[in-house]
Design a protein around this motif. Structure first.
Motif, PDB file in Angstrom:
ATOM      1  N   THR A 176      -4.547  -9.102   6.538  1.00 38.00           N
ATOM      2  CA  THR A 176      -5.159  -7.798   6.283  1.00 38.00           C
ATOM      3  C   THR A 176      -4.085  -6.724   6.133  1.00 38.00           C
ATOM      4  N   LEU A 177      -3.084  -6.745   7.009  1.00 32.14           N
ATOM      5  CA  LEU A 177      -1.986  -5.782   6.901  1.00 32.14           C
ATOM      6  C   LEU A 177      -1.236  -5.952   5.580  1.00 32.14           C
ATOM      7  N   LEU A 178      -0.998  -7.190   5.190  1.00 33.77           N
ATOM      8  CA  LEU A 178      -0.338  -7.451   3.910  1.00 33.77           C
ATOM      9  C   LEU A 178      -1.180  -6.917   2.750  1.00 33.77           C
ATOM     10  N   THR A 179      -2.474  -7.154   2.805  1.00 32.36           N
ATOM     11  CA  THR A 179      -3.370  -6.684   1.743  1.00 32.36           C
ATOM     12  C   THR A 179      -3.353  -5.164   1.653  1.00 32.36           C
ATOM     13  N   VAL A 180      -3.403  -4.496   2.792  1.00 33.93           N
ATOM     14  CA  VAL A 180      -3.383  -3.027   2.802  1.00 33.93           C
ATOM     15  C   VAL A 180      -2.056  -2.513   2.243  1.00 33.93           C
ATOM     16  N   LEU A 181      -0.949  -3.135   2.645  1.00 30.32           N
ATOM     17  CA  LEU A 181       0.366  -2.719   2.130  1.00 30.32           C
ATOM     18  C   LEU A 181       0.471  -2.905   0.618  1.00 30.32           C
ATOM     19  N   LEU A 182       0.025  -4.053   0.132  1.00 28.59           N
ATOM     20  CA  LEU A 182       0.093  -4.307  -1.307  1.00 28.59           C
ATOM     21  C   LEU A 182      -0.868  -3.408  -2.082  1.00 28.59           C
ATOM     22  N   PHE A 183      -2.036  -3.173  -1.525  1.00 32.22           N
ATOM     23  CA  PHE A 183      -3.014  -2.288  -2.161  1.00 32.22           C
ATOM     24  C   PHE A 183      -2.432  -0.876  -2.278  1.00 32.22           C
ATOM     25  N   GLY A 184      -1.791  -0.415  -1.209  1.00 26.73           N
ATOM     26  CA  GLY A 184      -1.154   0.900  -1.240  1.00 26.73           C
ATOM     27  C   GLY A 184      -0.017   0.953  -2.252  1.00 26.73           C
ATOM     28  N   ALA A 185       0.760  -0.121  -2.316  1.00 29.35           N
ATOM     29  CA  ALA A 185       1.875  -0.166  -3.270  1.00 29.35           C
ATOM     30  C   ALA A 185       1.364  -0.153  -4.704  1.00 29.35           C
ATOM     31  N   PHE A 186       0.325  -0.948  -4.992  1.00 28.98           N
ATOM     32  CA  PHE A 186      -0.220  -0.974  -6.356  1.00 28.98           C
ATOM     33  C   PHE A 186      -0.848   0.371  -6.721  1.00 28.98           C
ATOM     34  N   THR A 187      -1.473   1.024  -5.756  1.00 28.47           N
ATOM     35  CA  THR A 187      -2.064   2.334  -6.016  1.00 28.47           C
ATOM     36  C   THR A 187      -0.965   3.366  -6.262  1.00 28.47           C
ATOM     37  N   ALA A 188       0.089   3.321  -5.452  1.00 26.16           N
ATOM     38  CA  ALA A 188       1.194   4.273  -5.613  1.00 26.16           C
ATOM     39  C   ALA A 188       1.918   4.077  -6.938  1.00 26.16           C
ATOM     40  N   LEU A 189       2.013   2.842  -7.396  1.00 27.01           N
ATOM     41  CA  LEU A 189       2.689   2.562  -8.666  1.00 27.01           C
ATOM     42  C   LEU A 189       1.798   2.817  -9.877  1.00 27.01           C
ATOM     43  N   GLY A 190       0.541   3.157  -9.632  1.00 27.96           N
ATOM     44  CA  GLY A 190      -0.359   3.470 -10.729  1.00 27.96           C
ATOM     45  C   GLY A 190      -1.136   2.289 -11.265  1.00 27.96           C
ATOM     46  N   GLY A 191      -1.039   1.148 -10.630  1.00 26.24           N
ATOM     47  CA  GLY A 191      -1.765  -0.033 -11.082  1.00 26.24           C
ATOM     48  C   GLY A 191      -3.251   0.045 -10.789  1.00 26.24           C
ATOM     49  N   ILE A 192      -3.611   0.819  -9.776  1.00 29.33           N
ATOM     50  CA  ILE A 192      -5.018   1.016  -9.416  1.00 29.33           C
ATOM     51  C   ILE A 192      -5.286   2.514  -9.474  1.00 29.33           C
ATOM     52  N   PRO A 193      -6.205   2.968 -10.343  1.00 24.98           N
ATOM     53  CA  PRO A 193      -6.475   4.407 -10.436  1.00 24.98           C
ATOM     54  C   PRO A 193      -7.106   4.946  -9.151  1.00 24.98           C
ATOM     55  N   LEU A 194      -6.502   5.972  -8.585  1.00 23.05           N
ATOM     56  CA  LEU A 194      -6.970   6.544  -7.329  1.00 23.05           C
ATOM     57  C   LEU A 194      -8.363   7.164  -7.476  1.00 23.05           C
ATOM     58  N   ALA A 195      -8.675   7.730  -8.622  1.00 22.84           N
ATOM     59  CA  ALA A 195      -9.980   8.363  -8.827  1.00 22.84           C
ATOM     60  C   ALA A 195     -11.111   7.345  -8.720  1.00 22.84           C
ATOM     61  N   SER A 196     -10.902   6.132  -9.209  1.00 25.27           N
ATOM     62  CA  SER A 196     -11.954   5.118  -9.127  1.00 25.27           C
ATOM     63  C   SER A 196     -12.156   4.661  -7.695  1.00 25.27           C
ATOM     64  N   LEU A 197     -11.092   4.648  -6.898  1.00 25.23           N
ATOM     65  CA  LEU A 197     -11.223   4.276  -5.489  1.00 25.23           C
ATOM     66  C   LEU A 197     -12.018   5.311  -4.708  1.00 25.23           C
ATOM     67  N   VAL A 198     -11.718   6.571  -4.945  1.00 22.03           N
ATOM     68  CA  VAL A 198     -12.426   7.644  -4.243  1.00 22.03           C
ATOM     69  C   VAL A 198     -13.907   7.597  -4.587  1.00 22.03           C
ATOM     70  N   GLY A 199     -14.215   7.400  -5.850  1.00 18.20           N
ATOM     71  CA  GLY A 199     -15.619   7.307  -6.263  1.00 18.20           C
ATOM     72  C   GLY A 199     -16.315   6.108  -5.651  1.00 18.20           C
ATOM     73  N   PHE A 200     -15.624   4.990  -5.562  1.00 20.62           N
ATOM     74  CA  PHE A 200     -16.208   3.774  -4.989  1.00 20.62           C
ATOM     75  C   PHE A 200     -16.550   3.967  -3.516  1.00 20.62           C
ATOM     76  N   PHE A 201     -15.602   4.520  -2.761  1.00 19.56           N
ATOM     77  CA  PHE A 201     -15.815   4.655  -1.320  1.00 19.56           C
ATOM     78  C   PHE A 201     -16.756   5.797  -0.945  1.00 19.56           C
TER      79      PHE A 201
END
Length: 149
Positions: free
Chosen positions: A84-109
């Motif tokens: 879980t910690l690894l997943t959170v770290l990688l998710f944060g890294a992909f979001t910071a690098l722009g691989g995951i759009p932050l706006a879609s995450l905010v809307g989802f949650f």
């Protein structure tokens, strides 16, 4: 035993990280060259299987016996926290690098209720915990190789 658990968790983390990076690279290449159209999450099962089996093999090497089902479930619980910690770290890294759009995450949650968020988290943890326990046990059944003289 605590030294063993620390070493197991650190090794599990790096094995899972290496497998995740390899999976991301392979998936990127398959999508880039048009071999596949979409990306699914089924590759994560392979990461859990490989990492769990490796951890069970490490247990067998250190203790010289097959892990009991109770030990498998307990160690899998600890390794699920590491995953879980690894997943959170990688998710944060992909979001910071722009691989995951932050706006879609905010809307989802923001559209989900707290109960559905907890249910989603519990389901995700169960999906990680159960295969890890099963593959930890399978890995602990592996007979260590004898060193050649």
């Amino acid at each position: 035993m605590p030294g063993f658990i620390n070493a197991l968790c650190i090794r599990y983390f790096f094995v899972a990280l290496a497998m995740t990076i390899a999976l991301v690279i392979i998936t990127f290449l398959l999508v880039h060259y048009g071999v596949v159209d979409g990306i699914g999450a089924s590759g994560n099962a392979g990461i859990l299987a490989g990492s769990g089996t490796w951890a069970g093999t490490y247990f067998r090497k250190k203790h010289g016996r097959v892990a009991s089902w109770g030990e498998s479930w307990r160690f899998a619980g600890i390794l699920t926290v590491v995953q879980t910690l690894l997943t959170v770290l990688l998710f944060g890294a992909f979001t910071a690098l722009g691989g995951i759009p932050l706006a879609s995450l905010v809307g989802f949650f923001t559209e989900m209720t707290m109960l559905s968020l907890f249910a989603l988290a519990a389901f995700g943890l169960a999906i990680c915990w159960i295969p890890t326990a099963l593959f930890f046990r399978i890995g602990s059944k592996q007979v260590p190789r004898l060193k050649k003289a």
